[in-house]
Motif scaffolding. Structure first.
Motif: not given
Length: 87
Positions: A26-32, A65-67, A69-76
């Protein structure tokens, strides 16, 4: 972390992983949020105001920064998934 065991089912882990993917998409593909919205094609005189506001609010830095954090959660979650596969 204290017991060495996850207190979550495989189904719950998969749901969390899917939810994380949905947020990232949503953050990277669907929002402006990462670029100037299309609305400014018809309202070019207001685009400088938008760009100044985005710069003032540090939108690109906050998104980066948000990305991270999302990557860190993804790795977790990947670590949790791998741990499940080892059992």
């Amino acid at each position: 972390a204290e017991t060495g065991h996850l207190n979550i089912t495989d189904e719950e882990l998969l749901k969390l992983y899917g939810e994380l993917y949905t947020y990232s998409a949503y953050i990277n593909l669907q929002t402006d949020i990462l670029e100037t919205p299309d609305w400014f094609w018809d309202n070019e005189d207001l685009e400088p105001v938008y760009l100044k506001t985005a710069k003032y609010l540090d939108i690109s830095k906050r998104t980066a920064v948000l990305n991270i954090r999302l990557k860190t959660l993804n790795n977790m979650y990947a670590l949790f998934r791998d741990e499940r596969n080892l059992q």
